[in-house]
Design an enzyme around this catalytic site. Structure first.
Site, PDB file in Angstrom:
ATOM      1  N   GLU A 233      10.472  -5.484   0.536  1.00 58.65           N
ATOM      2  CA  GLU A 233      11.219  -4.762   0.122  1.00 58.65           C
ATOM      3  C   GLU A 233      11.739  -3.336   1.161  1.00 58.65           C
ATOM      4  O   GLU A 233      12.610  -3.193   0.776  1.00 58.65           O
ATOM      5  CB  GLU A 233      10.536  -3.676  -1.072  1.00 58.65           C
ATOM      6  CG  GLU A 233      10.325  -4.297  -2.280  1.00 58.65           C
ATOM      7  CD  GLU A 233       9.593  -3.150  -3.122  1.00 58.65           C
ATOM      8  OE1 GLU A 233       9.588  -1.688  -2.835  1.00 58.65           O
ATOM      9  OE2 GLU A 233       8.257  -4.155  -3.673  1.00 58.65           O
TER      10      GLU A 233
ATOM     11  N   LYS B 237       7.086   1.772   4.730  1.00 55.06           N
ATOM     12  CA  LYS B 237       6.226   0.107   4.766  1.00 55.06           C
ATOM     13  C   LYS B 237       7.325  -0.105   6.250  1.00 55.06           C
ATOM     14  O   LYS B 237       6.569  -1.136   7.590  1.00 55.06           O
ATOM     15  CB  LYS B 237       6.396  -1.045   4.180  1.00 55.06           C
ATOM     16  CG  LYS B 237       5.515  -0.822   3.452  1.00 55.06           C
ATOM     17  CD  LYS B 237       3.875  -0.864   3.262  1.00 55.06           C
ATOM     18  CE  LYS B 237       3.864  -2.090   3.098  1.00 55.06           C
ATOM     19  NZ  LYS B 237       2.202  -2.612   4.146  1.00 55.06           N
TER      20      LYS B 237
HETATM   21  N1  LIG Z   1       1.398  -6.411  -4.065  1.00 58.98           N
HETATM   22  C1  LIG Z   1       2.680  -7.106  -3.333  1.00 58.98           C
HETATM   23  O1  LIG Z   1       3.404  -7.486  -4.234  1.00 58.98           O
HETATM   24  C2  LIG Z   1       2.746  -7.074  -2.473  1.00 58.98           C
HETATM   25  C3  LIG Z   1       3.721  -7.879  -1.824  1.00 58.98           C
HETATM   26  C4  LIG Z   1       4.030  -7.333  -0.345  1.00 58.98           C
HETATM   27  C5  LIG Z   1       3.669  -6.694   0.452  1.00 58.98           C
HETATM   28  N2  LIG Z   1       2.062  -5.985   0.422  1.00 58.98           N
HETATM   29  C6  LIG Z   1       1.193  -5.112   0.918  1.00 58.98           C
HETATM   30  O2  LIG Z   1       0.335  -5.934   1.179  1.00 58.98           O
HETATM   31  C7  LIG Z   1      -0.769  -5.038   1.289  1.00 58.98           C
HETATM   32  C8  LIG Z   1      -1.452  -4.713   0.344  1.00 58.98           C
HETATM   33  O3  LIG Z   1      -1.635  -4.140  -0.664  1.00 58.98           O
HETATM   34  P1  LIG Z   1      -1.820  -4.658  -2.085  1.00 58.98           P
HETATM   35  O4  LIG Z   1      -1.355  -4.973  -3.350  1.00 58.98           O
HETATM   36  O5  LIG Z   1      -3.474  -5.580  -2.188  1.00 58.98           O
HETATM   37  O6  LIG Z   1      -2.716  -3.249  -2.111  1.00 58.98           O
HETATM   38  P2  LIG Z   1      -3.470  -2.276  -3.276  1.00 58.98           P
HETATM   39  O7  LIG Z   1      -2.791  -0.969  -3.697  1.00 58.98           O
HETATM   40  O8  LIG Z   1      -3.936  -2.851  -4.370  1.00 58.98           O
HETATM   41  O9  LIG Z   1      -4.019  -2.442  -1.815  1.00 58.98           O
HETATM   42  C9  LIG Z   1      -4.605  -1.005  -1.215  1.00 58.98           C
HETATM   43  C10 LIG Z   1      -5.895  -0.658  -0.586  1.00 58.98           C
HETATM   44  O10 LIG Z   1      -6.390   0.028   0.518  1.00 58.98           O
HETATM   45  C11 LIG Z   1      -6.679   1.205   0.750  1.00 58.98           C
HETATM   46  N3  LIG Z   1      -6.610   1.976   1.750  1.00 58.98           N
HETATM   47  C12 LIG Z   1      -5.664   2.848   0.885  1.00 58.98           C
HETATM   48  N4  LIG Z   1      -5.246   3.657   2.184  1.00 58.98           N
HETATM   49  C13 LIG Z   1      -6.198   3.448   2.793  1.00 58.98           C
HETATM   50  C14 LIG Z   1      -6.357   4.220   4.222  1.00 58.98           C
HETATM   51  N5  LIG Z   1      -5.583   5.051   4.504  1.00 58.98           N
HETATM   52  N6  LIG Z   1      -6.887   3.628   4.921  1.00 58.98           N
HETATM   53  C15 LIG Z   1      -8.332   1.908   4.292  1.00 58.98           C
HETATM   54  N7  LIG Z   1      -7.947   1.932   3.304  1.00 58.98           N
HETATM   55  C16 LIG Z   1      -6.805   1.822   2.383  1.00 58.98           C
HETATM   56  C17 LIG Z   1      -7.195   1.359  -1.141  1.00 58.98           C
HETATM   57  O11 LIG Z   1      -8.304   1.818  -1.109  1.00 58.98           O
HETATM   58  C18 LIG Z   1      -6.722  -0.929  -1.053  1.00 58.98           C
HETATM   59  O12 LIG Z   1      -7.754  -1.424  -1.457  1.00 58.98           O
HETATM   60  C19 LIG Z   1       0.211  -3.873   1.498  1.00 58.98           C
HETATM   61  O13 LIG Z   1       0.355  -3.759   3.059  1.00 58.98           O
HETATM   62  C20 LIG Z   1       0.905  -3.747   0.451  1.00 58.98           C
HETATM   63  O14 LIG Z   1       2.411  -3.710   1.296  1.00 58.98           O
HETATM   64  C21 LIG Z   1       1.701  -6.225  -1.166  1.00 58.98           C
END
Ligand SMILES: NC(=O)c1ccc[n+]([C@@H]2O[C@H](COP(=O)([O-])OP(=O)(O)OC[C@H]3O[C@@H](n4cnc5c(N)ncnc54)[C@H](O)[C@@H]3O)[C@@H](O)[C@H]2O)c1
Length: 350
Positions: free
Chosen positions: A134, A161
């Site tokens: 994104e 991000k």
């Molecule tokens: N879901 C998608 O489709 C997708 C695609 C590409 C990239 N990403 C990236 O992958 C990563 C994980 O995404 P996801 O979908 O698993 O997200 P999610 O929201 O399911 O999980 C995020 C996790 O981070 C933890 N967290 C939040 N703030 C925190 C902090 N300050 N310190 C420690 N832990 C913290 C939360 O408790 C949670 O367990 C993210 O960085 C996201 O930007 C996600």
């Protein structure tokens, strides 16, 4: 066995990485997660010899420094983030705090640890930052994001991000910390919090609730099964070149409305006596403000450089995912017992 300090490992993608690591015995994981609404201990294996769980924030420099000094990891894998675009519209502050300031503090703590390592450990160390496609903004009908596409983020989430990706790059070029970045397309699979498109539509379809499709439903995303994302991250961690970014995607572009119709068909097929027609639940609702039209990923670099390709096609991935949500109502109840009840988020009023 390598030790990883993995952040956000109680969330959707980080949790998948942790389960794979513990099952395979490939890595020892020190899992640092703040357990926000999106993080759940029910999504991950219990603590054991290869899995240490610590509740805390990537933005807590003393805690991170002490974890690094105690566990001496070979790499830091940063999944921790606020990850939902609609929530970033309602409350961007948390996204700035975790995604930008948190990543900054994690980078600094990692640098402090790395600076004290002996030379051979310094060479072997990696900081892998997990990011999103994104950051590149929105495509028209043609073309693909490559690793050289200029950043053009449009939502508070993607802007935060993008900022974090730039910080990671700067900590390599300025301070020498050996960093890598991955930019991945939309993930789906088990254990995804039910605010995101696929689990939300699946659960509502099962329960006979409205299926709220944003705008005309023709926004296109590239979908990747979460296990494939984790195998890509393993490849980048093991064989990626320091300073490189790798785009990760499923070569699976689909309009949102098509995804919702596929979910309807899958729910109908997997629950024969459902008692209602899922496709009749589809309603078009006000579009998301600033909704990017199309994302599509050119995965040529990670395929050619690291030999990675996705293994799960969408037809089997969505079937497994829907089946998982049918079978795991207890998990859904536990993760949504707080204040989220699948209501509409991210509609500006101004
Ligand atoms: N879901 C998608 O489709 C997708 C695609 C590409 C990239 N990403 C990236 O992958 C990563 C994980 O995404 P996801 O979908 O698993 O997200 P999610 O929201 O399911 O999980 C995020 C996790 O981070 C933890 N967290 C939040 N703030 C925190 C902090 N300050 N310190 C420690 N832990 C913290 C939360 O408790 C949670 O367990 C993210 O960085 C996201 O930007 C996600």
């Amino acid at each position: 066995m390598k030790t990883l300090l993995l952040t956000g490992g109680a969330g959707f993608i980080g949790g998948c990485f942790v389960r794979r690591a513990v099952e395979s015995g490939r890595y020892k994981i020190v899992n640092l997660d703040a357990l926000t609404y999106a993080g759940n201990l029910d999504s991950i294996p219990a603590e054991g010899p290869n899995h240490v769980f610590v509740r805390g924030s990537i933005g807590d420099p003393e805690l991170v420094a002490s974890l690094l000094d105690t566990h001496r990891p070979d790499a830091v894998l940063n999944f921790a983030a606020e990850s939902h675009v609609d929530r970033s519209i309602d409350g961007p502050g948390e996204f700035i705090e975790t995604n930008i300031n948190g990543t900054f503090r994690l980078l600094n703590a990692s640098l402090g640890y790395w600076n004290k390592l002996p030379a051979d450990s310094q060479r072997a160390f990696r900081f892998l930052h997990v990011s999103t496609d994104e950051v590149y903004g929105s495509l028209g009908a043609e073309g693909y994001f490559t690793e050289t596409t200029p950043y053009s983020p449009n939502s508070p989430y993607s802007a935060s991000k993008a900022a974090s990706d730039h910080l990671v790059r700067a900590w390599l070029h300025t301070y020498g910390l050996p960093t890598l970045v991955t930019n991945c397309s939309n993930n789906y699979g088990p254990y995804q919090f039910p605010e995101k498109l696929i689990p939300l539509m699946t659960l509502n379809a099962i329960e006979g609730k409205p299926l709220p499709v944003y705008g005309d439903g023709l926004n296109v995303r590239d979908w990747l099964y979460v296990e494939d994302h984790c195998s890509a991250l393993e490849a980048v961690l093991e064989r990626g070149e320091i300073g490189e970014t790798y785009n990760v995607g499923g070569n699976c572009e689909q309009a949102n409305i098509k995804i919702v119709k596929t979910i309807c068909e899958t729910v109908q097929a997997l629950i024969p006596g459902l008692g209602h027609r899922c496709d009749e639940l589809i309603t078009h609702v006000t579009d998301r403000p600033g909704h990017d039209r199309r994302y599509a990923i050119d995965t040529g670099k990670i395929r050619d450089a690291l030999g990675w390709t996705p293994q799960t096609d969408f037809a089997s991935g969505i079937r497994q995912t829907v089946q998982w949500y049918i079978d795991n109502s207890m998990w859904i109840e536990r993760v949504t017992s707080g204040n989220y009840q699948r209501e509409r988020l991210g509609v500006t009023t101004g």
